[in-house]
Write a protein that holds these residues in place. Structure first.
Motif, PDB file in Angstrom:
ATOM      1  N   THR A   1       0.843  -1.199   0.000  1.00 62.63           N
ATOM      2  CA  THR A   1       0.000   0.000   0.000  1.00 62.63           C
ATOM      3  C   THR A   1       0.880   1.252   0.000  1.00 62.63           C
ATOM      4  N   PRO A   2       1.219   1.777  -1.185  1.00 64.30           N
ATOM      5  CA  PRO A   2       2.116   2.936  -1.267  1.00 64.30           C
ATOM      6  C   PRO A   2       1.627   4.152  -0.480  1.00 64.30           C
ATOM      7  N   GLU A   3       0.302   4.289  -0.326  1.00 65.37           N
ATOM      8  CA  GLU A   3      -0.247   5.456   0.386  1.00 65.37           C
ATOM      9  C   GLU A   3       0.230   5.510   1.835  1.00 65.37           C
ATOM     10  N   LYS A   4       0.658   4.360   2.365  1.00 66.09           N
ATOM     11  CA  LYS A   4       1.121   4.338   3.760  1.00 66.09           C
ATOM     12  C   LYS A   4       2.487   5.007   3.918  1.00 66.09           C
ATOM     13  N   ILE A   5       3.211   5.200   2.833  1.00 67.56           N
ATOM     14  CA  ILE A   5       4.515   5.876   2.904  1.00 67.56           C
ATOM     15  C   ILE A   5       4.267   7.376   2.811  1.00 67.56           C
ATOM     16  N   GLN A   6       4.480   8.071   3.917  1.00 66.20           N
ATOM     17  CA  GLN A   6       4.142   9.498   4.005  1.00 66.20           C
ATOM     18  C   GLN A   6       5.362  10.405   3.793  1.00 66.20           C
ATOM     19  N   ILE A   7       6.370   9.899   3.088  1.00 69.12           N
ATOM     20  CA  ILE A   7       7.605  10.659   2.909  1.00 69.12           C
ATOM     21  C   ILE A   7       7.749  11.050   1.447  1.00 69.12           C
ATOM     22  N   ASN A   8       8.090  12.297   1.204  1.00 69.25           N
ATOM     23  CA  ASN A   8       8.438  12.721  -0.147  1.00 69.25           C
ATOM     24  C   ASN A   8       9.933  12.969  -0.205  1.00 69.25           C
ATOM     25  N   SER A   9      10.632  12.235  -1.046  1.00 63.60           N
ATOM     26  CA  SER A   9      12.071  12.430  -1.189  1.00 63.60           C
ATOM     27  C   SER A   9      12.487  11.980  -2.580  1.00 63.60           C
ATOM     28  N   GLU A  10      13.367  12.748  -3.183  1.00 63.09           N
ATOM     29  CA  GLU A  10      13.856  12.349  -4.507  1.00 63.09           C
ATOM     30  C   GLU A  10      14.728  11.096  -4.410  1.00 63.09           C
ATOM     31  N   ASN A  11      15.170  10.764  -3.196  1.00 64.38           N
ATOM     32  CA  ASN A  11      15.986   9.560  -2.992  1.00 64.38           C
ATOM     33  C   ASN A  11      15.168   8.334  -2.639  1.00 64.38           C
ATOM     34  N   LEU A  12      13.837   8.462  -2.690  1.00 61.46           N
ATOM     35  CA  LEU A  12      12.967   7.335  -2.321  1.00 61.46           C
ATOM     36  C   LEU A  12      12.229   6.807  -3.544  1.00 61.46           C
TER      37      LEU A  12
END
Length: 206
Positions: free
Chosen positions: A33-44
């Motif tokens: 469930t990608p929505e559970k990842i609450q981080i925005n990073s160009e390295n992610l």
């Protein structure tokens, strides 16, 4: 480094993601469930998929240097079913290093060192199901040619990062009762640059 983190939406896994991004590593996560990842990073890089799907694991492994698995048992056999798929994909990609989160139950018992804690009177847990699942993973990793480390925390409250804790190879530090999620995550993450505990379990506690 290019780090693949499995179990990245869990308590320990999400903290490992934070530490790795903070140090500017490139992080790939395989999540249902990608929505559970609450981080925005160009390295992610977020790969949607399931650790029980061979093709999803192969996709997530592309270009990876080291794998960290913080998958938990969740009352299922996901851990022991996914590990052979993970190992195969790593071998095919030429990835040697894997660090996983286990449980103190699969460390050697101090009372009866020939058996594991969960099999002895040392463990106070009524159910051994989770420990049995982690034990299977330990056996699977032992039979592989990988450079594996299993970090084995005892009771794991959320708590704060203290940055000081005791570790011991193959045993739980004497009298160790607990270790917080942030400290467990930090120690696990630090193993990407350490060969001190290759092919061993590490007990961790205050």
């Amino acid at each position: 480094m290019n780090i693949l983190i499995l179990g990245a939406t869990g308590r320990v896994g999400s903290q490992i993601v934070t530490y790795a991004l903070h140090d500017r590593h490139h992080v790939t996560v395989l999540v249902r469930t990608p929505e559970k990842i609450q981080i925005n990073s160009e390295n992610l890089t977020i790969v949607q998929g399931n650790v029980l799907n061979k093709n999803d694991i192969v996709r997530a492994m592309d270009g990876i240097d080291v794998v960290i698995s913080a998958l938990n048992t969740d009352g299922t056999t996901t851990l022991s079913e996914s590990m052979p798929l993970i190992i195969k994909a790593m071998e095919n990609e030429g990835i040697q290093r894997i660090i996983t989160i286990g449980t103190a139950g699969i460390l050697q018992s101090r009372i009866t060192p020939k058996i594991l804690r969960y099999q002895s009177s040392e463990s106070k847990r009524k159910s051994t199901r989770a420990a049995e699942e982690h034990h299977k993973v330990y056996d699977i990793l032992k039979q592989s040619s990988l450079d594996w480390t299993i970090v084995c925390p005892t009771y794991l409250p959320d708590g704060e990062r203290e940055g000081k804790y005791r570790i011991e190879r193959n045993f739980l530090p004497e009298g160790g009762m607990e270790i917080t999620v942030p400290d467990t995550a930090e120690f696990t993450y630090r193993q990407i640059e350490s060969n001190d505990h290759v092919q061993s379990r590490v007990g961790i506690a205050y």
